[in-house]
Design a protein around this motif. Structure first.
Motif, PDB file in Angstrom:
ATOM      1  N   ARG A  11      39.613  54.672  43.540  1.00  0.00           N
ATOM      2  CA  ARG A  11      40.785  55.455  43.132  1.00  0.00           C
ATOM      3  C   ARG A  11      42.070  54.640  43.238  1.00  0.00           C
ATOM      4  N   ALA A  12      42.158  53.816  44.299  1.00  0.00           N
ATOM      5  CA  ALA A  12      43.368  53.006  44.475  1.00  0.00           C
ATOM      6  C   ALA A  12      43.491  51.971  43.356  1.00  0.00           C
ATOM      7  N   LEU A  13      42.378  51.311  43.028  1.00  0.00           N
ATOM      8  CA  LEU A  13      42.463  50.197  42.076  1.00  0.00           C
ATOM      9  C   LEU A  13      42.409  50.654  40.624  1.00  0.00           C
ATOM     10  N   LEU A  14      41.637  51.718  40.363  1.00  0.00           N
ATOM     11  CA  LEU A  14      41.459  52.141  38.966  1.00  0.00           C
ATOM     12  C   LEU A  14      42.218  53.428  38.648  1.00  0.00           C
ATOM     13  N   GLY A  15      42.703  54.103  39.674  1.00  0.00           N
ATOM     14  CA  GLY A  15      43.449  55.335  39.437  1.00  0.00           C
ATOM     15  C   GLY A  15      42.562  56.513  39.063  1.00  0.00           C
ATOM     16  N   ARG A  16      41.242  56.410  39.305  1.00  0.00           N
ATOM     17  CA  ARG A  16      40.351  57.526  38.970  1.00  0.00           C
ATOM     18  C   ARG A  16      39.116  57.509  39.851  1.00  0.00           C
ATOM     19  N   LEU A  48      39.147  44.463  36.509  1.00  0.00           N
ATOM     20  CA  LEU A  48      38.928  45.622  37.374  1.00  0.00           C
ATOM     21  C   LEU A  48      38.233  46.712  36.566  1.00  0.00           C
ATOM     22  N   THR A  49      36.953  46.886  36.818  1.00  0.00           N
ATOM     23  CA  THR A  49      36.173  47.930  36.141  1.00  0.00           C
ATOM     24  C   THR A  49      35.404  48.717  37.193  1.00  0.00           C
ATOM     25  N   GLU A  50      34.780  49.795  36.757  1.00  0.00           N
ATOM     26  CA  GLU A  50      33.948  50.592  37.679  1.00  0.00           C
ATOM     27  C   GLU A  50      32.936  49.692  38.382  1.00  0.00           C
ATOM     28  N   GLU A  51      32.311  48.793  37.603  1.00  0.00           N
ATOM     29  CA  GLU A  51      31.241  47.960  38.141  1.00  0.00           C
ATOM     30  C   GLU A  51      31.769  46.940  39.148  1.00  0.00           C
ATOM     31  N   THR A  52      32.845  46.241  38.763  1.00  0.00           N
ATOM     32  CA  THR A  52      33.338  45.196  39.667  1.00  0.00           C
ATOM     33  C   THR A  52      33.907  45.809  40.950  1.00  0.00           C
ATOM     34  N   ALA A  81      36.291  40.172  51.642  1.00  0.00           N
ATOM     35  CA  ALA A  81      35.018  40.195  50.892  1.00  0.00           C
ATOM     36  C   ALA A  81      35.206  40.885  49.540  1.00  0.00           C
ATOM     37  N   ALA A  82      35.951  41.988  49.552  1.00  0.00           N
ATOM     38  CA  ALA A  82      36.206  42.694  48.288  1.00  0.00           C
ATOM     39  C   ALA A  82      37.067  41.833  47.365  1.00  0.00           C
ATOM     40  N   GLU A  83      38.064  41.178  47.944  1.00  0.00           N
ATOM     41  CA  GLU A  83      38.943  40.315  47.133  1.00  0.00           C
ATOM     42  C   GLU A  83      38.126  39.211  46.454  1.00  0.00           C
ATOM     43  N   ALA A  84      37.169  38.636  47.183  1.00  0.00           N
ATOM     44  CA  ALA A  84      36.373  37.530  46.633  1.00  0.00           C
ATOM     45  C   ALA A  84      35.551  38.000  45.438  1.00  0.00           C
ATOM     46  N   VAL A  85      35.008  39.209  45.528  1.00  0.00           N
ATOM     47  CA  VAL A  85      34.209  39.735  44.419  1.00  0.00           C
ATOM     48  C   VAL A  85      35.082  39.943  43.179  1.00  0.00           C
ATOM     49  N   LEU A  86      36.321  40.383  43.415  1.00  0.00           N
ATOM     50  CA  LEU A  86      37.193  40.730  42.280  1.00  0.00           C
ATOM     51  C   LEU A  86      37.936  39.527  41.706  1.00  0.00           C
ATOM     52  N   SER A  87      37.929  38.417  42.422  1.00  0.00           N
ATOM     53  CA  SER A  87      38.693  37.249  42.013  1.00  0.00           C
ATOM     54  C   SER A  87      38.288  36.786  40.615  1.00  0.00           C
ATOM     55  N   GLY A  88      39.261  36.780  39.706  1.00  0.00           N
ATOM     56  CA  GLY A  88      39.020  36.290  38.353  1.00  0.00           C
ATOM     57  C   GLY A  88      38.204  37.220  37.470  1.00  0.00           C
ATOM     58  N   ARG A  89      37.909  38.413  37.985  1.00  0.00           N
ATOM     59  CA  ARG A  89      37.140  39.358  37.167  1.00  0.00           C
ATOM     60  C   ARG A  89      37.997  40.570  36.839  1.00  0.00           C
ATOM     61  N   THR A 101      47.753  44.705  45.879  1.00  0.00           N
ATOM     62  CA  THR A 101      48.639  44.119  44.879  1.00  0.00           C
ATOM     63  C   THR A 101      47.769  43.367  43.883  1.00  0.00           C
ATOM     64  N   ILE A 102      47.953  43.704  42.619  1.00  0.00           N
ATOM     65  CA  ILE A 102      47.147  43.086  41.557  1.00  0.00           C
ATOM     66  C   ILE A 102      47.990  41.987  40.903  1.00  0.00           C
ATOM     67  N   HIS A 103      47.519  40.755  41.026  1.00  0.00           N
ATOM     68  CA  HIS A 103      48.252  39.605  40.477  1.00  0.00           C
ATOM     69  C   HIS A 103      47.630  39.266  39.118  1.00  0.00           C
ATOM     70  N   ASP A 104      48.245  39.765  38.060  1.00  0.00           N
ATOM     71  CA  ASP A 104      47.681  39.602  36.724  1.00  0.00           C
ATOM     72  C   ASP A 104      47.519  38.137  36.331  1.00  0.00           C
ATOM     73  N   GLU A 105      48.541  37.328  36.660  1.00  0.00           N
ATOM     74  CA  GLU A 105      48.555  35.933  36.205  1.00  0.00           C
ATOM     75  C   GLU A 105      47.375  35.160  36.787  1.00  0.00           C
ATOM     76  N   SER A 106      47.171  35.345  38.101  1.00  0.00           N
ATOM     77  CA  SER A 106      46.132  34.547  38.756  1.00  0.00           C
ATOM     78  C   SER A 106      44.770  35.234  38.739  1.00  0.00           C
ATOM     79  N   GLY A 107      44.745  36.525  38.385  1.00  0.00           N
ATOM     80  CA  GLY A 107      43.472  37.234  38.405  1.00  0.00           C
ATOM     81  C   GLY A 107      43.007  37.585  39.807  1.00  0.00           C
ATOM     82  N   GLU A 108      43.926  37.468  40.786  1.00  0.00           N
ATOM     83  CA  GLU A 108      43.565  37.784  42.175  1.00  0.00           C
ATOM     84  C   GLU A 108      44.051  39.182  42.530  1.00  0.00           C
ATOM     85  N   VAL A 109      43.399  39.767  43.511  1.00  0.00           N
ATOM     86  CA  VAL A 109      43.843  41.049  44.045  1.00  0.00           C
ATOM     87  C   VAL A 109      43.951  40.906  45.556  1.00  0.00           C
TER      88      VAL A 109
END
Lengths: 255, 155
Positions: free
Chosen positions: A250-255, A211-215, A201-209, A177-185
């Motif tokens: 694929r789940a997060l970026l759809g590709r 969603l790109t190929e790199e992140t 661990a994955a959530e911590a990396v993505l927190s506030g960043r 679940t992608i929470h746009d407002e808080s920037g959390e996943v």
């Protein structure tokens, strides 16, 4: 072999039978295959089929699903469209008619994909005689219902990699679940451990960043160290770890 | 031991069930309805598929005492005398059966699909029978037969 099958008409009766040592059976799709050979240990069951625990209640964006609601009932409930791809990825039609939401919480990996989705939705389980519990459950108990908030459109992601399109256990299952407002996943995983896990661990990396190929790649790399998948007939542990980053992307970026 | 009452193919039946008596075992060994087959006894092969209160289930996983009072439909109840159901006739005409072991389960899954969705796509048929294993036909004639049955029902 089965020594007794109780079919109580309400939850208190079921609770006392469980307290006396009976094993809970929901739809039976996990339990009965193990009891269907004559070599199984003597087992007393308490079926929840008539305990009044089936049904779906929607109040605004909050949905409450009775523990004995079947996967088929979810599949055919238009209010639960979010979960339709999830339940349709699980087993087959005549199994989904029996399999229940409550039972899925206790399914052995690499089964239990609905639980992966419920964890990603931050669902709570109500257990008889206790306060609400977070998922995944860490102890046994008689679950009466689960409650979840339906996120806004497009915020929920689900991807199950399996050997076949229909009716296969999980190689890797990702729900988020992608929470746009808080920037959390919020990310939950199946197929990568002996139980459904949150990908902290994955959530911590993505927190506030963003969603790109790199992140997302960095998030997958961070999570890999925590994965403990099994070798089984569906896939090797090596394979599951090898393909996990692909399926997270694929789940997060759809590709 | 408990007495279990079922309506099977529209007729009331009563039998004595032991705790380990599954719905499949009751149908086959107590009610003499041997259409549904015991294949894997794990819910994986679908050869025991019957309709329980109108919905397809793998009857090998259902303890009989838990479904007291339910409606059960089996392959034996589909034909009207000598007149086969559309699905049965389409299976026969389309050579959708070889050894026949999976056929009753396949047919009940197909009946359940067409009850809910009279105009399925090929893909929807494939999903509907994804719980029924056939080791003979390669599935294609079965999928074609289900689509043919849907067509016959429309005529």
């Amino acid at each position: 072999m089965l020594t007794e099958v109780h079919v109580p008409e309400d939850v208190p009766a079921a609770v006392s039978l469980v307290a006396a040592g009976a094993t809970i059976i929901g739809g039976g799709t996990s339990l009965m295959p193990r009891l269907n050979d004559y070599a199984s240990p003597p087992t007393e069951l308490v079926s929840l089929r008539r305990a009044g625990l089936a049904g779906v209640h929607v109040d605004g964006d909050t949905v409450t699903i009775g523990a004995m609601t079947t996967l088929a009932q979810i599949e055919h409930d238009p209010r639960l469209a979010l979960l339709h791809p999830v339940v349709r990825s699980i087993a087959s039609v005549p199994v989904r008619t029996l399999a229940t939401v409550g039972g899925n919480l206790f399914a052995r990996q690499p089964h239990g994909d609905l639980t992966v989705a419920l964890v990603a939705l931050n669902a709570r389980a109500t257990l008889a005689g206790r306060s609400e519990s977070e998922l995944p459950l860490t102890e046994a108990g008689l679950v009466t219902a689960i409650t979840a908030k339906i996120p806004k459109k497009g915020a929920f992601r689900y991807l199950k990699a399996a050997r076949r399109r229909y009716n296969s256990a999980s190689l890797v299952t990702v729900a988020a679940t992608i929470h746009d407002e808080s920037g959390e996943v919020t990310i939950a995983l199946g197929g990568v451990s002996d139980r459904v896990v949150r990908a902290h661990a994955a959530e911590a990396v993505l927190s506030g960043r963003p969603l790109t190929e790199e992140t997302v790649h960095a998030a997958a790399e961070a999570e890999l160290a925590h994965l403990t998948p099994a070798d089984d007939a569906y896939a090797s542990a090596w394979y599951r770890k090898r393909v996990f980053p692909v399926h997270l992307r694929r789940a997060l970026l759809g590709r | 031991m408990k007495i279990v009452n079922l309506k099977v193919n529209g007729v009331g039946k009563a039998f004595i069930a032991k705790p380990e008596t599954t719905l499949l075992l009751a149908l086959r060994e107590q009610l003499g309805l041997t259409g549904a087959k015991r294949g894997c006894a794990q819910g994986a092969c679908g050869s025991c598929t019957v309709l329980l209160d109108g919905e397809p289930v793998v009857s090998c996983l259902v303890p009989a005492v838990t479904v007291d009072g339910s409606d059960v439909a089996t392959v034996e109840g589909l034909a009207d005398g000598d007149k086969l159901s559309h699905v049965q006739q389409a299976f026969l005409d389309g050579f959708a059966t070889q050894c026949g072991f999976c056929t009753p389960g396949m047919i009940m899954s197909a009946e359940a699909l067409l009850d809910r969705n009279p105009n399925p796509t090929r893909d929807e048929v494939a999903e509907a029978i994804s719980g029924n294993v056939c080791r003979c036909t390669g599935y294609e004639p079965i999928i074609s037969a289900v689509l043919d049955a849907a067509e016959r029902a429309r005529l």
